[in-house]
Design a protein around this motif. Structure first.
Motif, PDB file in Angstrom:
ATOM      1  N   ILE A 131       0.851  -1.200   0.000  1.00  0.00           N
ATOM      2  CA  ILE A 131       0.000   0.000   0.000  1.00  0.00           C
ATOM      3  C   ILE A 131       0.885   1.248   0.000  1.00  0.00           C
ATOM      4  N   VAL A 132       1.970   1.203   0.768  1.00  0.00           N
ATOM      5  CA  VAL A 132       2.905   2.330   0.802  1.00  0.00           C
ATOM      6  C   VAL A 132       3.513   2.525  -0.584  1.00  0.00           C
ATOM      7  N   LYS A 133       3.867   1.446  -1.216  1.00  0.00           N
ATOM      8  CA  LYS A 133       4.447   1.515  -2.565  1.00  0.00           C
ATOM      9  C   LYS A 133       3.459   2.167  -3.538  1.00  0.00           C
ATOM     10  N   GLN A 134       2.202   1.785  -3.442  1.00  0.00           N
ATOM     11  CA  GLN A 134       1.167   2.383  -4.304  1.00  0.00           C
ATOM     12  C   GLN A 134       1.020   3.879  -4.008  1.00  0.00           C
ATOM     13  N   ALA A 135       1.043   4.227  -2.731  1.00  0.00           N
ATOM     14  CA  ALA A 135       0.923   5.637  -2.339  1.00  0.00           C
ATOM     15  C   ALA A 135       2.118   6.435  -2.873  1.00  0.00           C
ATOM     16  N   LYS A 136       3.299   5.840  -2.833  1.00  0.00           N
ATOM     17  CA  LYS A 136       4.492   6.508  -3.360  1.00  0.00           C
ATOM     18  C   LYS A 136       4.367   6.757  -4.854  1.00  0.00           C
ATOM     19  N   ALA A 137       3.565   5.935  -5.530  1.00  0.00           N
ATOM     20  CA  ALA A 137       3.353   6.076  -6.976  1.00  0.00           C
ATOM     21  C   ALA A 137       2.166   7.002  -7.256  1.00  0.00           C
ATOM     22  N   SER A 138       1.837   7.861  -6.305  1.00  0.00           N
ATOM     23  CA  SER A 138       0.777   8.869  -6.432  1.00  0.00           C
ATOM     24  C   SER A 138      -0.636   8.302  -6.462  1.00  0.00           C
ATOM     25  N   ASP A 139      -0.840   7.165  -5.823  1.00  0.00           N
ATOM     26  CA  ASP A 139      -2.179   6.579  -5.711  1.00  0.00           C
ATOM     27  C   ASP A 139      -2.849   7.183  -4.471  1.00  0.00           C
ATOM     28  N   ALA A 140      -3.776   8.113  -4.712  1.00  0.00           N
ATOM     29  CA  ALA A 140      -4.437   8.819  -3.607  1.00  0.00           C
ATOM     30  C   ALA A 140      -5.256   7.873  -2.738  1.00  0.00           C
ATOM     31  N   ALA A 141      -5.879   6.870  -3.345  1.00  0.00           N
ATOM     32  CA  ALA A 141      -6.678   5.913  -2.576  1.00  0.00           C
ATOM     33  C   ALA A 141      -5.783   5.106  -1.634  1.00  0.00           C
ATOM     34  N   ALA A 142      -4.598   4.743  -2.087  1.00  0.00           N
ATOM     35  CA  ALA A 142      -3.657   4.005  -1.242  1.00  0.00           C
ATOM     36  C   ALA A 142      -3.203   4.892  -0.081  1.00  0.00           C
ATOM     37  N   PHE A 143      -2.939   6.169  -0.349  1.00  0.00           N
ATOM     38  CA  PHE A 143      -2.536   7.065   0.731  1.00  0.00           C
ATOM     39  C   PHE A 143      -3.678   7.223   1.729  1.00  0.00           C
ATOM     40  N   ALA A 144      -4.895   7.313   1.232  1.00  0.00           N
ATOM     41  CA  ALA A 144      -6.056   7.420   2.127  1.00  0.00           C
ATOM     42  C   ALA A 144      -6.152   6.193   3.032  1.00  0.00           C
ATOM     43  N   GLU A 145      -5.837   5.028   2.493  1.00  0.00           N
ATOM     44  CA  GLU A 145      -5.851   3.805   3.299  1.00  0.00           C
ATOM     45  C   GLU A 145      -4.768   3.861   4.382  1.00  0.00           C
ATOM     46  N   LEU A 146      -3.596   4.361   4.032  1.00  0.00           N
ATOM     47  CA  LEU A 146      -2.524   4.527   5.022  1.00  0.00           C
ATOM     48  C   LEU A 146      -2.946   5.505   6.106  1.00  0.00           C
ATOM     49  N   TYR A 147      -3.524   6.614   5.683  1.00  0.00           N
ATOM     50  CA  TYR A 147      -3.986   7.629   6.622  1.00  0.00           C
ATOM     51  C   TYR A 147      -4.999   7.036   7.597  1.00  0.00           C
ATOM     52  N   GLU A 148      -5.933   6.280   7.068  1.00  0.00           N
ATOM     53  CA  GLU A 148      -6.958   5.669   7.912  1.00  0.00           C
ATOM     54  C   GLU A 148      -6.335   4.722   8.943  1.00  0.00           C
ATOM     55  N   SER A 149      -5.265   4.043   8.554  1.00  0.00           N
ATOM     56  CA  SER A 149      -4.648   3.080   9.469  1.00  0.00           C
ATOM     57  C   SER A 149      -3.832   3.744  10.576  1.00  0.00           C
ATOM     58  N   VAL A 150      -3.371   4.977  10.369  1.00  0.00           N
ATOM     59  CA  VAL A 150      -2.529   5.632  11.379  1.00  0.00           C
ATOM     60  C   VAL A 150      -3.175   6.832  12.058  1.00  0.00           C
ATOM     61  N   TYR A 151      -4.332   7.279  11.576  1.00  0.00           N
ATOM     62  CA  TYR A 151      -4.913   8.520  12.085  1.00  0.00           C
ATOM     63  C   TYR A 151      -5.100   8.508  13.597  1.00  0.00           C
ATOM     64  N   LYS A 152      -5.708   7.469  14.140  1.00  0.00           N
ATOM     65  CA  LYS A 152      -5.997   7.448  15.582  1.00  0.00           C
ATOM     66  C   LYS A 152      -4.719   7.559  16.405  1.00  0.00           C
ATOM     67  N   ASP A 153      -3.685   6.851  15.990  1.00  0.00           N
ATOM     68  CA  ASP A 153      -2.418   6.917  16.725  1.00  0.00           C
ATOM     69  C   ASP A 153      -1.759   8.290  16.582  1.00  0.00           C
ATOM     70  N   LEU A 154      -1.851   8.874  15.378  1.00  0.00           N
ATOM     71  CA  LEU A 154      -1.309  10.215  15.186  1.00  0.00           C
ATOM     72  C   LEU A 154      -2.041  11.220  16.082  1.00  0.00           C
ATOM     73  N   TYR A 155      -3.363  11.151  16.076  1.00  0.00           N
ATOM     74  CA  TYR A 155      -4.142  12.082  16.877  1.00  0.00           C
ATOM     75  C   TYR A 155      -3.865  11.888  18.371  1.00  0.00           C
ATOM     76  N   ARG A 156      -3.846  10.648  18.799  1.00  0.00           N
ATOM     77  CA  ARG A 156      -3.604  10.358  20.219  1.00  0.00           C
ATOM     78  C   ARG A 156      -2.246  10.923  20.632  1.00  0.00           C
ATOM     79  N   PHE A 157      -1.240  10.691  19.803  1.00  0.00           N
ATOM     80  CA  PHE A 157       0.109  11.211  20.061  1.00  0.00           C
ATOM     81  C   PHE A 157       0.061  12.733  20.204  1.00  0.00           C
ATOM     82  N   ALA A 158      -0.548  13.402  19.238  1.00  0.00           N
ATOM     83  CA  ALA A 158      -0.592  14.865  19.246  1.00  0.00           C
ATOM     84  C   ALA A 158      -1.426  15.390  20.409  1.00  0.00           C
TER      85      ALA A 158
END
Length: 167
Positions: free
Chosen positions: A7-34
Motif C-alpha cells: 500500500i505504501v508503494k502504491q501511495a508513493k506512486a501517487s495513488d491517492a486511494a492508497a494514501f487514504a488507506e494509510l492515513y486511515e490506518s494511522v490517524y488514531k495513533d497520530l491524533y492520540r500522540f498529538a
C-alpha cells in the motif's frame, strides 16, 4: 499496527486511494500522540492535518516502504515540538467539552489531567514511546538527546503518571 508495504508503494506512486488507506490506518495513533503531547484537541487536529498534508506531498521521497510509520511520526513529532515552542508563556484551557479519544470519559479525563501535568519534554517522550512506538535510541536521535537521558526521563514521567493516577 501493521502497515502493508505494498500500500505504501502504491501511495508513493501517487495513488491517492492508497494514501487514504494509510492515513486511515494511522490517524488514531497520530491524533492520540498529538493530543497527549499538546494537551489541546484543536491543536492536535491541526498538527495531524499538517502532518498528513506534508506526508502526502513528500511520500515519493520515502526510501523504504517499511519505514512509513516511523517517518510519519517523525514529521508529527517535529510539528508537535514546534507547536510546544509556540506555547511558551501562554496558558491554554483544557477543553472538557470534547470527548477524549477511545476511552471512557472518566478514565480518559483522569489520564489527560495527569498527562497534562507532565513537563513538555516528558509528554513528548512518553507520547513518542507509547503512541509512536519509538525506541529510546530513536527518540534520542529525533530530540537530539542521549538515549540514556530519554530512558531516565521516560521512567520518571511514567512514575509521575502512575503516582497521579493512583492518588
Amino acid at each position: 499496527m501493521e502497515i502493508n508495504p505494498e500500500i505504501v508503494k502504491q501511495a508513493k506512486a501517487s495513488d491517492a486511494a492508497a494514501f487514504a488507506e494509510l492515513y486511515e490506518s494511522v490517524y488514531k495513533d497520530l491524533y492520540r500522540f498529538a493530543y497527549y503531547t499538546l494537551k489541546h484537541p484543536q491543536d492536535a487536529e491541526d498538527v495531524v492535518s499538517e502532518t498528513v498534508i506534508d506526508a502526502y506531498r513528500g511520500i515519493h521521497r520515502l526510501r523504504s516502504e517499511e519505514a512509513f510509520q516511523g517517518w510519519i511520526f517523525k514529521i508529527l513529532s517535529n510539528k508537535c515540538k514546534r507547536k510546544l515552542k509556540e506555547y511558551v508563556g501562554k496558558t491554554l484551557p483544557l477543553d472538557e467539552t470534547l470527548p477524549l479519544p477511545e476511552a471512557d470519559y472518566a478514565t480518559g479525563y483522569d489520564m489527560h489531567t495527569a498527562f497534562s501535568q507532565l513537563a513538555d519534554d516528558e509528554r513528548l517522550i512518553v507520547s513518542m514511546a507509547v503512541f509512536g512506538g519509538y525506541t529510546s535510541k530513536e527518540i534520542g536521535r529525533i530530540l537530539h538527546m542521549n538515549d540514556n537521558t530519554v530512558r531516565s526521563r521516560q521512567s520518571r514521567a511514567l512514575a509521575k503518571l502512575k503516582k497521579k493516577l493512583e492518588s
